[in-house]
Design an enzyme around this catalytic site. Structure first.
Site, PDB file in Angstrom:
ATOM      1  N   SER A 134      37.252  42.934  34.950  1.00  0.00           N
ATOM      2  CA  SER A 134      38.458  42.465  35.629  1.00  0.00           C
ATOM      3  C   SER A 134      38.112  42.018  37.048  1.00  0.00           C
ATOM      4  O   SER A 134      37.134  42.488  37.641  1.00  0.00           O
ATOM      5  CB  SER A 134      39.522  43.568  35.681  1.00  0.00           C
ATOM      6  OG  SER A 134      40.748  43.073  36.184  1.00  0.00           O
ATOM      7  N   ASP A 135      38.917  41.101  37.557  1.00  0.00           N
ATOM      8  CA  ASP A 135      38.718  40.642  38.927  1.00  0.00           C
ATOM      9  C   ASP A 135      40.050  40.173  39.496  1.00  0.00           C
ATOM     10  O   ASP A 135      40.929  39.725  38.746  1.00  0.00           O
ATOM     11  CB  ASP A 135      37.696  39.504  38.981  1.00  0.00           C
ATOM     12  CG  ASP A 135      37.209  39.249  40.397  1.00  0.00           C
ATOM     13  OD1 ASP A 135      36.356  40.025  40.873  1.00  0.00           O
ATOM     14  OD2 ASP A 135      37.700  38.306  41.040  1.00  0.00           O
ATOM     15  N   GLN A 136      40.171  40.292  40.802  1.00  0.00           N
ATOM     16  CA  GLN A 136      41.393  39.860  41.476  1.00  0.00           C
ATOM     17  C   GLN A 136      41.041  39.037  42.713  1.00  0.00           C
ATOM     18  O   GLN A 136      40.176  39.413  43.500  1.00  0.00           O
ATOM     19  CB  GLN A 136      42.239  41.061  41.892  1.00  0.00           C
ATOM     20  CG  GLN A 136      43.586  40.683  42.505  1.00  0.00           C
ATOM     21  CD  GLN A 136      44.410  41.914  42.852  1.00  0.00           C
ATOM     22  OE1 GLN A 136      44.151  42.563  43.846  1.00  0.00           O
ATOM     23  NE2 GLN A 136      45.386  42.229  42.016  1.00  0.00           N
ATOM     24  N   ALA A 193      42.589  38.741  36.691  1.00  0.00           N
ATOM     25  CA  ALA A 193      42.088  38.393  35.363  1.00  0.00           C
ATOM     26  C   ALA A 193      41.468  39.611  34.705  1.00  0.00           C
ATOM     27  O   ALA A 193      40.873  40.459  35.369  1.00  0.00           O
ATOM     28  CB  ALA A 193      41.050  37.279  35.456  1.00  0.00           C
TER      29      ALA A 193
END
Length: 209
Positions: A81-83, A118
């Site tokens: 996940s990444d933000q 994401a």
């Protein structure tokens, strides 16, 4: 943004679940699903590519993290996940320092920001790899210098994208949040995560604890 995906083979035993992250925020969120999981650092370069849009960056990094760990754990289902904070089309990541956090909050004061979060799930043994985006629209209040300094000294959110730690005092920075996946702003959109886990062969409502 979707990569090659195939239906996983039937299996009686629940596959290993790995969170490709060392984030305590994502760990606490994933624990809500009551699934046993491990945490492995993905060791991925998070530098944006020239001209890369925030949404594309978040999706690329989520997939890259999941793939990096899945390459070392072929039998596992891996979550990445990444933000990225989208400020007028420019990507804003973790500040890292107090000074950069001050600059970020000054830049976002009084503005409507999109936090692009994401999540990707990769299961190498089944050739499964998919990613989902969960954008969160956030309206920041007009912040005074004193408010910014007070908040940062108490929270020290230097490991949070855009310096906004909404699950605690950071909520006072905001006047509105719009999202269809409530945990996305904290760092892991759990509804999309569940959707991907089911597609990869692990249903949180059927898996044995």
């Amino acid at each position: 943004m979707t990569e090659l995906s195939a239906a996983p083979p039937p299996s009686q035993a629940a596959p290993r679940l790995i969170l490709a992250s060392t984030s305590r925020y994502r760990r606490e969120l994933l624990e809500r699903l009551r699934l046993p999981f491990e945490m492995v650092s993905p060791e991925v370069d998070e530098t944006p590519q020239p001209g890369e849009a925030p949404a594309a960056l978040a999706q690329r990094l989520a997939l890259a993290k999941a793939h990096a760990v899945a390459a070392r754990h072929q039998d596992a289902i891996v979550i990445g996940s990444d933000q990225v904070a989208d400020v007028g089309g420019q990507p804003i990541g973790k500040p890292g320092t107090h000074e950069r956090a001050v600059q970020q909050l000054r830049q976002m004061s009084g503005r409507r920001i999109v936090f692009q979060t994401a999540v990707a799930v990769v299961r190498a043994s089944a050739r499964f790899a998919e990613v989902r985006l969960a954008p969160v629209n956030v309206q920041f209040r007009t912040l005074s210098e004193a408010e910014i300094e007070f908040y940062l000294r108490l929270e020290q959110p230097y490991d949070c994208a855009g310096s906004a730690k909404c699950e605690t005092l950071g909520i006072a920075l905001l006047s509105a949040i719009e999202s269809d996946d409530p945990t996305a702003l904290i760092g892991l959109p759990l509804m999309r995560t569940c959707e991907l886990l089911r597609s990869a062969g692990l249903d949180p409502l059927k898996a044995k604890p």
